[in-house]
Scaffold this motif. Structure first.
Motif, PDB file in Angstrom:
ATOM      1  N   LEU A  30     -31.878 -41.419   6.029  1.00  0.00           N
ATOM      2  CA  LEU A  30     -30.759 -42.344   5.810  1.00  0.00           C
ATOM      3  C   LEU A  30     -30.063 -42.649   7.135  1.00  0.00           C
ATOM      4  CD1 LEU A  30     -28.939 -41.037   2.608  1.00  0.00           C
ATOM      5  CD2 LEU A  30     -30.356 -43.061   2.827  1.00  0.00           C
ATOM      6  N   HIS A  32     -26.628 -44.644   8.731  1.00  0.00           N
ATOM      7  CA  HIS A  32     -25.337 -45.191   8.299  1.00  0.00           C
ATOM      8  C   HIS A  32     -25.291 -46.685   8.600  1.00  0.00           C
ATOM      9  CE1 HIS A  32     -21.222 -46.239   8.031  1.00  0.00           C
ATOM     10  NE2 HIS A  32     -21.018 -46.217   9.325  1.00  0.00           N
ATOM     11  N   THR A  33     -25.060 -47.484   7.558  1.00  0.00           N
ATOM     12  CA  THR A  33     -24.886 -48.922   7.772  1.00  0.00           C
ATOM     13  C   THR A  33     -23.385 -49.187   7.864  1.00  0.00           C
ATOM     14  OG1 THR A  33     -25.062 -49.103   5.389  1.00  0.00           O
ATOM     15  CG2 THR A  33     -26.986 -49.792   6.657  1.00  0.00           C
ATOM     16  N   ILE A  35     -19.757 -50.371   7.510  1.00  0.00           N
ATOM     17  CA  ILE A  35     -19.065 -51.022   6.397  1.00  0.00           C
ATOM     18  C   ILE A  35     -18.579 -52.395   6.861  1.00  0.00           C
ATOM     19  CG2 ILE A  35     -17.062 -50.807   4.848  1.00  0.00           C
ATOM     20  CD1 ILE A  35     -19.246 -48.674   4.421  1.00  0.00           C
ATOM     21  N   TRP A  43     -11.477 -52.283  -0.536  1.00  0.00           N
ATOM     22  CA  TRP A  43     -11.060 -50.897  -0.776  1.00  0.00           C
ATOM     23  C   TRP A  43      -9.577 -50.673  -0.472  1.00  0.00           C
ATOM     24  CZ3 TRP A  43     -15.697 -48.376   2.241  1.00  0.00           C
ATOM     25  CH2 TRP A  43     -16.850 -48.489   1.463  1.00  0.00           C
ATOM     26  N   LEU A  52     -12.515 -43.134 -14.350  1.00  0.00           N
ATOM     27  CA  LEU A  52     -13.006 -42.175 -13.351  1.00  0.00           C
ATOM     28  C   LEU A  52     -12.475 -40.763 -13.604  1.00  0.00           C
ATOM     29  CD1 LEU A  52     -12.683 -44.274 -10.079  1.00  0.00           C
ATOM     30  CD2 LEU A  52     -14.691 -43.942 -11.490  1.00  0.00           C
ATOM     31  N   TYR A  54     -12.525 -37.412 -15.268  1.00  0.00           N
ATOM     32  CA  TYR A  54     -13.559 -36.687 -16.003  1.00  0.00           C
ATOM     33  C   TYR A  54     -13.412 -35.190 -15.771  1.00  0.00           C
ATOM     34  CZ  TYR A  54     -16.057 -35.931 -11.620  1.00  0.00           C
ATOM     35  OH  TYR A  54     -16.409 -35.521 -10.350  1.00  0.00           O
ATOM     36  N   THR A  56     -15.992 -31.640 -15.427  1.00  0.00           N
ATOM     37  CA  THR A  56     -17.386 -31.177 -15.371  1.00  0.00           C
ATOM     38  C   THR A  56     -17.584 -29.901 -16.179  1.00  0.00           C
ATOM     39  OG1 THR A  56     -16.868 -30.001 -13.348  1.00  0.00           O
ATOM     40  CG2 THR A  56     -17.854 -32.171 -13.095  1.00  0.00           C
ATOM     41  N   ARG A  57     -16.521 -29.452 -16.854  1.00  0.00           N
ATOM     42  CA  ARG A  57     -16.650 -28.219 -17.629  1.00  0.00           C
ATOM     43  C   ARG A  57     -17.508 -28.451 -18.871  1.00  0.00           C
ATOM     44  NH1 ARG A  57     -12.332 -24.581 -16.035  1.00  0.00           N
ATOM     45  NH2 ARG A  57     -11.139 -25.674 -14.478  1.00  0.00           N
ATOM     46  N   ARG A  58     -18.001 -27.377 -19.406  1.00  0.00           N
ATOM     47  CA  ARG A  58     -18.906 -27.472 -20.553  1.00  0.00           C
ATOM     48  C   ARG A  58     -18.224 -28.175 -21.741  1.00  0.00           C
ATOM     49  NH1 ARG A  58     -23.345 -24.290 -23.166  1.00  0.00           N
ATOM     50  NH2 ARG A  58     -23.961 -23.627 -21.132  1.00  0.00           N
TER      51      ARG A  58
ATOM     52  N   ARG B  96     -22.339 -39.229   8.671  1.00  0.00           N
ATOM     53  CA  ARG B  96     -23.087 -40.476   8.409  1.00  0.00           C
ATOM     54  C   ARG B  96     -23.581 -40.573   6.967  1.00  0.00           C
ATOM     55  NH1 ARG B  96     -28.865 -39.701   9.074  1.00  0.00           N
ATOM     56  NH2 ARG B  96     -29.236 -37.555   9.747  1.00  0.00           N
ATOM     57  N   ARG B 181     -30.550 -36.015  -1.029  1.00  0.00           N
ATOM     58  CA  ARG B 181     -31.596 -37.000  -1.305  1.00  0.00           C
ATOM     59  C   ARG B 181     -32.239 -36.857  -2.692  1.00  0.00           C
ATOM     60  NH1 ARG B 181     -33.066 -40.292   2.804  1.00  0.00           N
ATOM     61  NH2 ARG B 181     -33.504 -41.602   1.012  1.00  0.00           N
ATOM     62  N   ALA B 233     -22.815 -28.710 -15.103  1.00  0.00           N
ATOM     63  CA  ALA B 233     -22.057 -27.473 -15.340  1.00  0.00           C
ATOM     64  C   ALA B 233     -22.942 -26.499 -16.104  1.00  0.00           C
ATOM     65  CB  ALA B 233     -20.802 -27.771 -16.143  1.00  0.00           C
ATOM     66  N   GLU B 254     -32.131 -33.999   3.376  1.00  0.00           N
ATOM     67  CA  GLU B 254     -32.248 -34.416   4.774  1.00  0.00           C
ATOM     68  C   GLU B 254     -31.416 -33.499   5.666  1.00  0.00           C
ATOM     69  OE1 GLU B 254     -31.913 -38.640   4.829  1.00  0.00           O
ATOM     70  OE2 GLU B 254     -31.879 -38.686   7.009  1.00  0.00           O
TER      71      GLU B 254
END
Lengths: 129, 347
Positions: A30, A32-33, A35, A43, A52, A54, A56-58, B96, B181, B233, B254
């Motif tokens: 990868l 970096h392109t 911005i 932004w 957005l 949320y 992550t817990r069970r 990056r 990746r 989780a 990577e």
């Protein structure tokens, strides 16, 4: 086959025979392109997105619901904070744009001054322009 | 002896936090005192185990061990010219990888690199968890840096169990982040699935951001619908089950400062296919198949086919993995850490 290196070579040979099968492969490494300014401007203005939130817990659903409720309750306060941040971002972008303009103008001035003037190609004594 | 540990950030499933706790267990075993502190603590971290950094009131001659993994405000003040200190670098991902998706993380990484360079010039001794990390420290500071590998607590893992019997399963364990990746893993898996239609892929890891998770889910849905499972989780028991049911562990990261899941794969007898990048090559050694820079996803797909299908090769990789774990023997690493700290304490 017992040697991992042998396996890798066999895979490479098979891949060479198979070709890319029309696979659209992402870059292996990868880079970096940079911005674009348009993205930065997009932004800069913060618009909180409730989707957005949320967990992550069970069993995270009630926690997510609670977080969303809190956002509703604190809507006025969060609005103040995001407006403050958006104002800072917008001013910063304006400053960057201004600086970019100045850099461009300076670069043009430098390249113009480093270009040999038309008369320099003339021989001494030649007064034609 | 009294050793206080400082972490940049602590989390309930964080590898660096686990390292600090493993070190603390050793210190207690050796009869050493001290407490552990973190500049930032995620929810789920027990406050008695790891205290907020503000609570640290260190005497000038107090012995300190800094586990550096990212920018944290105020560390320079704490460690400036503190000769009785060891900095262990767990590595910082190059910025990056994050500018496009998570600019704030990118900023933290950039700040972290600058801070690490500054700290590395002021602390007593330097160490990296891999030769790759140690070399980075050497280049930053112009000083020597030892290698103290990650304390791999193999005794805490359950036995490997019988070889997997289900459909061919490819596994990767690691945070869902651009530098890991997973996009390439999904692509390579999709190419492999053309050769083995019943194959499945399991990606275990907490997403770096919801946007990145959505992008990976979209890619998986497009290239291998219904065959890719994302698990963010999982309990340790479930994670061990994933290792037990995997036919191959595929790591196309990577950038990795160490990569503990590679050792876990060795423990569970899962053949490893990995890309030789950053510290991955030195952790895998000759115990896995290492891909080079000129390889691509078709090579990976062919390799998956060979590794899953060749029983002789699988047995060889399992045996090599078992031997490789000896290099990361807990007692050996613990002794290295003890020697390092004792030498510093004697100066």
């Amino acid at each position: 086959m017992r040697d991992p290196r042998e396996a890798l070579e066999a895979a490479r040979r098979a891949a060479a025979q198979a070709g890319d099968d029309g696979v659209d492969q992402a870059p292996w490494s990868l880079e970096h392109t940079p911005i674009t300014m348009r993205q930065l401007v997009e932004w800069a203005i913060i618009e909180p997105d409730e989707s957005l939130v949320y967990s992550t817990r069970r069993f995270g659903r009630p926690i997510t619901a609670l977080k969303r409720l809190l956002i509703h309750i604190l809507y006025q306060y969060l609005g103040q904070i995001s407006a403050q941040q958006s104002r800072f971002n917008a001013h910063l972008i304006a400053r960057v744009l201004q600086l970019e303009g100045r850099v461009r103008a300076l670069e043009e001035a430098v390249s113009a001054s480093s270009e040999p003037p038309a008369s320099s190609t003339s021989r001494p004594g030649d007064r034609s322009t | 002896m009294k050793v206080s540990q400082v972490l940049c950030a602590a989390g309930p499933v964080d590898a660096v936090t686990n390292q600090a706790l493993a070190c603390r267990a050793l210190f207690e075993q050796w009869g050493w005192g001290g407490k552990d502190y973190a500049a930032l603590s995620a929810s789920g971290v027990h406050r008695r185990a790891i205290r907020p950094l503000q609570a640290l009131n260190a005497a000038p001659d107090e012995f300190m061990l800094l586990h550096y993994s990212g920018y944290a405000r105020g560390l320079e003040r704490l460690f400036d010219s503190r000769r009785q200190s060891v900095l262990i670098s767990h590595n910082i991902t190059p910025a990056r990888f994050f500018w496009d998706n998570d600019p704030l993380a990118a900023v933290r990484c950039e700040l972290g690199r600058e801070q690490l360079a500054e700290l590395s010039r002021g602390v007593g001794t330097l160490a990296g968890v891999s030769a790759y990390n140690a070399n980075e420290l050497r280049l930053m500071s112009g000083r020597t840096a030892a290698v103290i590998p990650v304390l791999f607590e193999r005794d805490r893992l359950p036995p490997a169990g019988d070889p997997p019997t289900g459909p061919p399963t490819v596994l990767f364990v690691g945070r869902l982040a651009p530098h890991k990746r997973q996009d390439l893993v999904i692509q390579a898996f999709a190419a492999y699935r053309q050769r083995q239609p019943d194959a499945r892929l399991v990606l275990v890891g907490v997403p770096q951001s919801p946007a990145h998770l959505r992008a990976l889910e979209r890619l998986a849905q497009e290239l291998a619908p219904g065959a890719v499972k994302f698990e963010s989780a999982v309990t340790p028991a479930r994670l061990w089950d994933y290792y037990r049911s995997a036919h191959v562990f595929l790591c196309l990261s990577e950038h990795e400062g160490f990569c503990i899941p590679l050792l876990e794969a060795f423990h569970f007898g899962v053949p490893v296919v990995a890309r030789e990048a950053a510290a991955i090559g030195e952790v895998v050694g000759d115990a896995g198949v290492l891909l080079g820079d000129d390889d691509g996803i078709i090579e990976v797909a062919e390799l998956l086919r060979i590794v899953v299908g060749d029983t002789e090769l699988r047995a060889e990789l399992r045996a090599r993995g078992e031997r490789r774990l000896a290099a990361f023997d807990h007692a050996r690493t613990a002794e290295k850490l003890r020697k390092q700290l004792m030498t510093l304490a004697a100066t």
